[in-house]
Design a protein around this motif. Structure first.
Motif, mmCIF file in Angstrom:
data_model
loop_
_atom_site.group_PDB
_atom_site.id
_atom_site.type_symbol
_atom_site.label_atom_id
_atom_site.label_comp_id
_atom_site.label_asym_id
_atom_site.label_seq_id
_atom_site.Cartn_x
_atom_site.Cartn_y
_atom_site.Cartn_z
ATOM 1 N N VAL A 1 0.905 -1.484 0.444
ATOM 2 C CA VAL A 1 -0.048 0.047 0.044
ATOM 3 C C VAL A 1 1.069 1.244 -0.123
ATOM 4 O O VAL A 1 0.654 2.154 -0.359
ATOM 5 C CB VAL A 1 -0.775 -0.418 0.621
ATOM 6 N N ASN A 2 1.909 1.164 0.861
ATOM 7 C CA ASN A 2 2.977 2.308 0.903
ATOM 8 C C ASN A 2 4.319 1.939 -0.051
ATOM 9 O O ASN A 2 4.639 3.266 -0.223
ATOM 10 C CB ASN A 2 3.174 2.711 1.673
ATOM 11 N N LYS A 3 4.169 1.083 -0.553
ATOM 12 C CA LYS A 3 5.363 0.859 -1.470
ATOM 13 C C LYS A 3 5.476 0.898 -3.630
ATOM 14 O O LYS A 3 5.671 2.289 -4.220
ATOM 15 C CB LYS A 3 5.988 -0.986 -1.759
ATOM 16 N N GLU B 1 -8.098 6.271 9.522
ATOM 17 C CA GLU B 1 -7.467 6.031 10.651
ATOM 18 C C GLU B 1 -8.472 4.525 11.637
ATOM 19 O O GLU B 1 -7.515 3.901 12.142
ATOM 20 C CB GLU B 1 -7.225 6.695 11.359
ATOM 21 N N LYS B 2 -10.302 5.430 11.153
ATOM 22 C CA LYS B 2 -11.246 4.187 11.523
ATOM 23 C C LYS B 2 -11.003 2.100 10.853
ATOM 24 O O LYS B 2 -10.849 1.275 12.386
ATOM 25 C CB LYS B 2 -12.388 4.788 11.933
ATOM 26 N N VAL B 3 -10.325 2.169 10.301
ATOM 27 C CA VAL B 3 -10.628 1.178 9.625
ATOM 28 C C VAL B 3 -9.460 0.649 10.051
ATOM 29 O O VAL B 3 -8.922 -0.434 10.236
ATOM 30 C CB VAL B 3 -10.267 1.613 8.429
ATOM 31 N N TYR B 4 -8.012 0.955 9.948
ATOM 32 C CA TYR B 4 -6.840 0.515 10.371
ATOM 33 C C TYR B 4 -7.497 0.006 11.983
ATOM 34 O O TYR B 4 -6.657 -1.059 12.547
ATOM 35 C CB TYR B 4 -5.888 1.407 10.721
ATOM 36 N N ILE B 5 -7.832 0.799 12.291
ATOM 37 C CA ILE B 5 -8.055 0.616 14.288
ATOM 38 C C ILE B 5 -8.840 -0.832 14.354
ATOM 39 O O ILE B 5 -8.571 -1.654 15.090
ATOM 40 C CB ILE B 5 -9.028 1.453 15.026
ATOM 41 N N GLN B 6 -9.803 -1.249 13.241
ATOM 42 C CA GLN B 6 -10.754 -2.616 13.678
ATOM 43 C C GLN B 6 -9.753 -3.573 13.213
ATOM 44 O O GLN B 6 -10.012 -4.142 13.136
ATOM 45 C CB GLN B 6 -11.625 -1.864 12.854
ATOM 46 N N THR C 1 2.233 -5.965 11.305
ATOM 47 C CA THR C 1 1.896 -5.858 10.245
ATOM 48 C C THR C 1 1.211 -4.277 9.908
ATOM 49 O O THR C 1 1.508 -3.247 8.764
ATOM 50 C CB THR C 1 1.628 -6.756 8.522
ATOM 51 N N THR C 2 0.265 -4.568 10.172
ATOM 52 C CA THR C 2 -0.722 -3.677 9.874
ATOM 53 C C THR C 2 -0.494 -2.812 10.706
ATOM 54 O O THR C 2 -0.487 -1.362 10.303
ATOM 55 C CB THR C 2 -1.750 -4.459 10.987
ATOM 56 N N VAL C 3 0.191 -2.534 12.046
ATOM 57 C CA VAL C 3 1.326 -1.242 12.780
ATOM 58 C C VAL C 3 1.749 -0.188 12.077
ATOM 59 O O VAL C 3 1.846 0.046 12.029
ATOM 60 C CB VAL C 3 0.911 -1.567 13.765
ATOM 61 N N ARG C 4 2.920 -1.367 10.913
ATOM 62 C CA ARG C 4 3.718 -1.291 11.085
ATOM 63 C C ARG C 4 3.997 -0.453 9.601
ATOM 64 O O ARG C 4 4.193 0.808 9.151
ATOM 65 C CB ARG C 4 4.927 -2.406 10.533
ATOM 66 N N ARG C 5 2.430 -0.658 8.605
ATOM 67 C CA ARG C 5 2.605 0.150 7.379
ATOM 68 C C ARG C 5 1.560 1.097 7.687
ATOM 69 O O ARG C 5 1.072 1.852 7.166
ATOM 70 C CB ARG C 5 1.380 -1.424 6.641
ATOM 71 N N SER C 6 0.587 1.118 9.050
ATOM 72 C CA SER C 6 -0.504 2.416 8.960
ATOM 73 C C SER C 6 -0.305 3.195 10.180
ATOM 74 O O SER C 6 -0.576 4.452 9.893
ATOM 75 C CB SER C 6 -1.602 1.624 9.593
ATOM 76 N N GLY C 7 0.799 3.048 10.777
ATOM 77 C CA GLY C 7 0.490 4.033 11.707
ATOM 78 C C GLY C 7 -0.025 4.316 13.439
ATOM 79 O O GLY C 7 0.231 5.292 13.635
ATOM 80 N N ASN D 1 7.306 2.729 4.508
ATOM 81 C CA ASN D 1 5.636 2.662 5.681
ATOM 82 C C ASN D 1 6.391 3.488 6.350
ATOM 83 O O ASN D 1 7.064 4.073 7.380
ATOM 84 C CB ASN D 1 5.376 1.353 6.742
ATOM 85 N N PRO D 2 5.077 4.277 7.618
ATOM 86 C CA PRO D 2 5.429 5.370 8.393
ATOM 87 C C PRO D 2 6.177 4.726 9.953
ATOM 88 O O PRO D 2 5.921 3.962 9.949
ATOM 89 C CB PRO D 2 3.673 6.089 8.813
ATOM 90 N N ASN D 3 6.470 5.820 10.995
ATOM 91 C CA ASN D 3 7.030 5.429 11.597
ATOM 92 C C ASN D 3 5.717 4.595 12.967
ATOM 93 O O ASN D 3 4.696 5.170 12.649
ATOM 94 C CB ASN D 3 7.649 6.515 12.057
ATOM 95 N N TYR D 4 6.258 4.011 14.402
ATOM 96 C CA TYR D 4 4.848 4.000 14.864
ATOM 97 C C TYR D 4 4.594 4.698 15.490
ATOM 98 O O TYR D 4 5.127 5.760 15.980
ATOM 99 C CB TYR D 4 6.080 3.268 16.218
ATOM 100 N N GLY D 5 3.141 4.945 15.388
ATOM 101 C CA GLY D 5 2.575 5.726 15.589
ATOM 102 C C GLY D 5 2.164 7.148 14.632
ATOM 103 O O GLY D 5 1.857 7.936 15.443
ATOM 104 N N ALA D 6 2.592 7.028 14.159
ATOM 105 C CA ALA D 6 2.823 8.677 12.926
ATOM 106 C C ALA D 6 1.415 8.590 12.510
ATOM 107 O O ALA D 6 1.038 8.981 12.130
ATOM 108 C CB ALA D 6 3.763 8.421 12.409
ATOM 109 N N GLY D 7 0.724 7.341 11.839
ATOM 110 C CA GLY D 7 -0.639 7.576 11.326
ATOM 111 C C GLY D 7 -0.597 7.165 9.912
ATOM 112 O O GLY D 7 0.845 6.984 10.167
ATOM 113 N N PRO D 8 -1.553 7.240 9.684
ATOM 114 C CA PRO D 8 -1.960 6.419 8.059
ATOM 115 C C PRO D 8 -0.809 7.380 6.795
ATOM 116 O O PRO D 8 -1.079 8.862 7.070
ATOM 117 C CB PRO D 8 -3.309 6.133 7.790
ATOM 118 N N LYS D 9 -0.763 7.121 6.265
ATOM 119 C CA LYS D 9 0.408 7.788 4.642
ATOM 120 C C LYS D 9 -1.874 7.455 3.791
ATOM 121 O O LYS D 9 -2.062 6.781 3.444
ATOM 122 C CB LYS D 9 0.943 7.113 3.861
ATOM 123 N N ASN D 10 -1.942 8.770 3.550
ATOM 124 C CA ASN D 10 -3.073 8.486 3.512
ATOM 125 C C ASN D 10 -3.356 9.063 1.504
ATOM 126 O O ASN D 10 -1.537 8.915 0.994
ATOM 127 C CB ASN D 10 -4.288 10.199 2.968
#
Length: 613
Positions: free
Chosen positions: A224-226, A507-512, A526-532, A604-613
């Motif tokens: 998704v971010n590649k 963000e809400k989709v990634y939380i789910q 993997t989800t946390v790494r690719r989504s932030g 991919n975003p750093n931990y806690g950085a949130g998703p790349k829209n």
């Protein structure tokens, strides 16, 4: 008389030999000529190998590393200053029995006369998702691996003993091609029936084809971010696939080895549930809290025991207790049972050392009455990892002994679901994919499937409290404290703001996705790494800042890769792969494991950085 019996027996034996001469001849064939095993049994063995090393995977990789790193929970006793450092790890074994089985099946089918091969294309196709699903979990952790030339020694002359180590980019391309090939075989007509030897889908090849589409979605998610354009293209192809995609509970891939397989018999070291996660689930009354974590020990009887002993209740429990005029336990305030029994703990190493947090990390002293200690926080339910886990319900000192034991159903393991599929579709709809349904529709159905699957899973594994809390003597109170899914809970859940994609939808989709993957830690990492996600400062589910001595803790983004040695026959290929990835080998140093990222993880975003829209 004895001599007569001996003569009669000898005559019968000679007669038997004469009558069965042909059968004896069959048994005395050339020992070098061995009968081939039934292809169905070989496939059953390959599927069985999709899940293994369960003790080391859960004890080390999941509970000591992945769950603490992604903030599902802490290491046992709370996160220490070295919780970001790796020690031993467990992983799936691709080469021991799985790939030898799948390659043997393909080789034997390919050796059949052409007219006979036609009926075995589904079975041949089945070999691809079985090995790809397992290989994907390995590359998620350590990157490049031997795949295209794996296990070719028995089929090559001279034997190929130095297989190339494929890059992650190569693996993804090959797997997408193999999955297309698999789907073609699985949907061919008039195929050899595997029947009940398929312990996942009972020989329904159409469901395996849908599982192939889930694996394609997993690859798209990692791209998704590649390469977002290609990722979207893959998702659009899956959504319009003639074989369909996993969209119902009975499509779920639930691994079942056999009726006497209960998982590991060894106990786990499980830490406290993360406070941010528990608070989010509580705020929204998400039933998956109850299906994933165990209740704490503070039922009504234990609360009264603290009152009788003149001991203070934990400060996060006391406000939930309703007292009568005499100061005794009269019931629960707020949402009542079972919700009042779930509490998480802070995850920062500095929080563990703060004396104010003894209420979490020194419960052996703060919550002890006589010889009994009561835990006020929640743990991940060990019953989800091994069904031989016995549980003793908490009662007052000197009280009843109530146990849940000898209830050992065969272990089920989730390896893919329709919920996962729909949450991917919701994600990619928001990212611009041309899909027929709205993101909210995919999302709502994904959440409903996720909650229902988690409920069914908890019921099957026979988790403590599922049907009631036996410590409560009153039948109504005992039933009210049950953790099973109730009518209208899912409907009410989907009315919450955190489940409305009108704002902060991605963000809400990634939380789910994060919540859905709590029982499959490799997927959640993997989800946390690719989504932030969880995101720092989020008004929904926030990433907790983790510090040691006031400094931010650096968390790994891959596992340690071993150092090839010069005496390894495949040394050159292994070293080439290490160099191509830019890895330092053999070190558990967190900064190295954070900066030297896997190919799919570089953008991919750093931990806690949130998703790349």
């Amino acid at each position: 008389m004895k001599t007569t019996y001996k003569l009669i027996f000898a005559l019968i034996f000679i007669l038997a030999i004469g009558c069965d001469k042909e059968e004896f001849a069959k048994l005395n064939t050339d020992p070098s000529t061995l009968s081939e095993p039934d292809l169905r049994y070989s496939m059953t063995k390959a599927i069985e190998q999709m899940y293994g090393n369960d003790y080391t995977i859960w004890f080390y990789s999941n509970f000591q590393y992945i769950h603490p790193w992604v903030q599902v929970g802490s290491a046992q006793g709370g996160n220490g200053v070295t919780y970001n450092e790796m020690g031993p790890a467990g992983g799936q074994n691709l080469y021991g029995s799985l790939m030898p089985q799948t390659m043997d099946i393909r080789a034997r089918i390919d050796a059949l006369p052409e007219e006979e091969q036609v009926a075995y294309q589904a079975l041949r196709g089945l070999t691809f998702p079985v090995q790809i699903a397992t290989a994907l979990t390995i590359t998620d952790q350590t990157g490049s691996l031997v795949y295209t030339e794996a296990g070719l020694a028995p089929y090559t002359n001279p034997p190929l003993l130095t297989p190339v180590v494929d890059s992650q980019e190569t693996l993804f391309n090959i797997w997408l091609s193999e999955l297309d090939e698999a789907i073609a075989g699985l949907t061919a007509g008039e195929q050899f029936a595997m029947g009940n030897q398929d312990r996942i889908y009972g020989g329904d090849y159409s469901k395996w084809a849908k599982y192939c589409n889930l694996l394609k979605l997993r690859i798209a998610a990692r791209l998704v971010n590649k390469d977002r354009a290609r990722a979207i293209q893959i998702v659009e192809q899956v959504a319009s696939s003639s074989v369909g995609y996993m969209n119902e509970l009975n499509d779920d891939f639930i691994y079942k080895r056999d009726i006497k397989y209960y998982g590991t018999g060894n106990g786990m070291w499980i830490g406290y549930a993360g406070k941010e996660l528990v608070d989010f689930l509580l705020a929204n009354k998400d039933p998956r809290l109850r299906f994933t974590f165990e209740k704490n020990h503070f039922n009504g009887e234990v609360v009264q025991a603290f009152i009788d002993a003149g001991r203070d209740l934990p400060p996060y429990i006391a406000p939930l207790v309703d007292l009568d005029g005499d100061g005794n336990f009269a019931g629960w305030l707020g949402d009542g049972e079972p919700w009042v029994r779930y509490h998480g703990a802070p995850l920062s190493p500095d929080a563990v050392l703060d004396p104010a947090n003894d209420i979490y990390f020194n419960q052996g002293s703060t919550n002890k009455i006589e010889t009994k200690t009561y835990i006020a926080t929640s743990l991940y339910s060990e019953k989800l990892t091994r069904t031989t886990y016995n549980y003793t319900y908490p009662t007052k000192p000197g009280g009843r002994i109530i146990e849940l034991k000898d209830n050992d159903p065969p272990l089920y393991v989730i390896l893919g679901t329709a919920a996962e599929t729909n949450l991917y579709l919701a994600e990619f709809k928001l990212l611009g994919a041309n899909l027929p349904e709205s993101a909210q529709d995919y999302f709502n159905w994904g959440v409903e499937l996720s909650v229902t699957r988690a409920d069914r899973f908890a019921e099957h594994q026979q988790m403590p409290y599922y049907n009631g809390d036996p410590v409560y003597i009153d039948e109504n109170e005992a039933e009210a404290a049950a953790t099973k899914l109730r009518d209208d809970e899912i409907t009410n859940l989907l009315t919450q703001d955190a489940y409305n994609l009108g704002t902060d939808g991605l963000e809400k989709v990634y939380i789910q996705q994060y919540i859905n993957f709590m029982n499959t830690p490799n997927d959640i990492w993997t989800t946390v790494r690719r989504s932030g996600i969880p995101k720092k400062g989020s008004s929904y589910l926030a990433w907790e800042d983790v510090t040691a001595s006031g400094n931010d803790v650096v968390l790994p983004r891959r596992f340690v890769v071993g150092t090839p040695t010069a005496d390894d026959i495949n040394y050159d290929n292994k070293m080439a792969a290490v160099q191509e990835q830019g890895f330092t080998t053999g070190t558990p140093e967190p900064t190295t494991l954070n900066s030297e990222r896997l190919w799919f993880d570089k953008e991919n975003p750093n931990y806690g950085a949130g998703p790349k829209n």
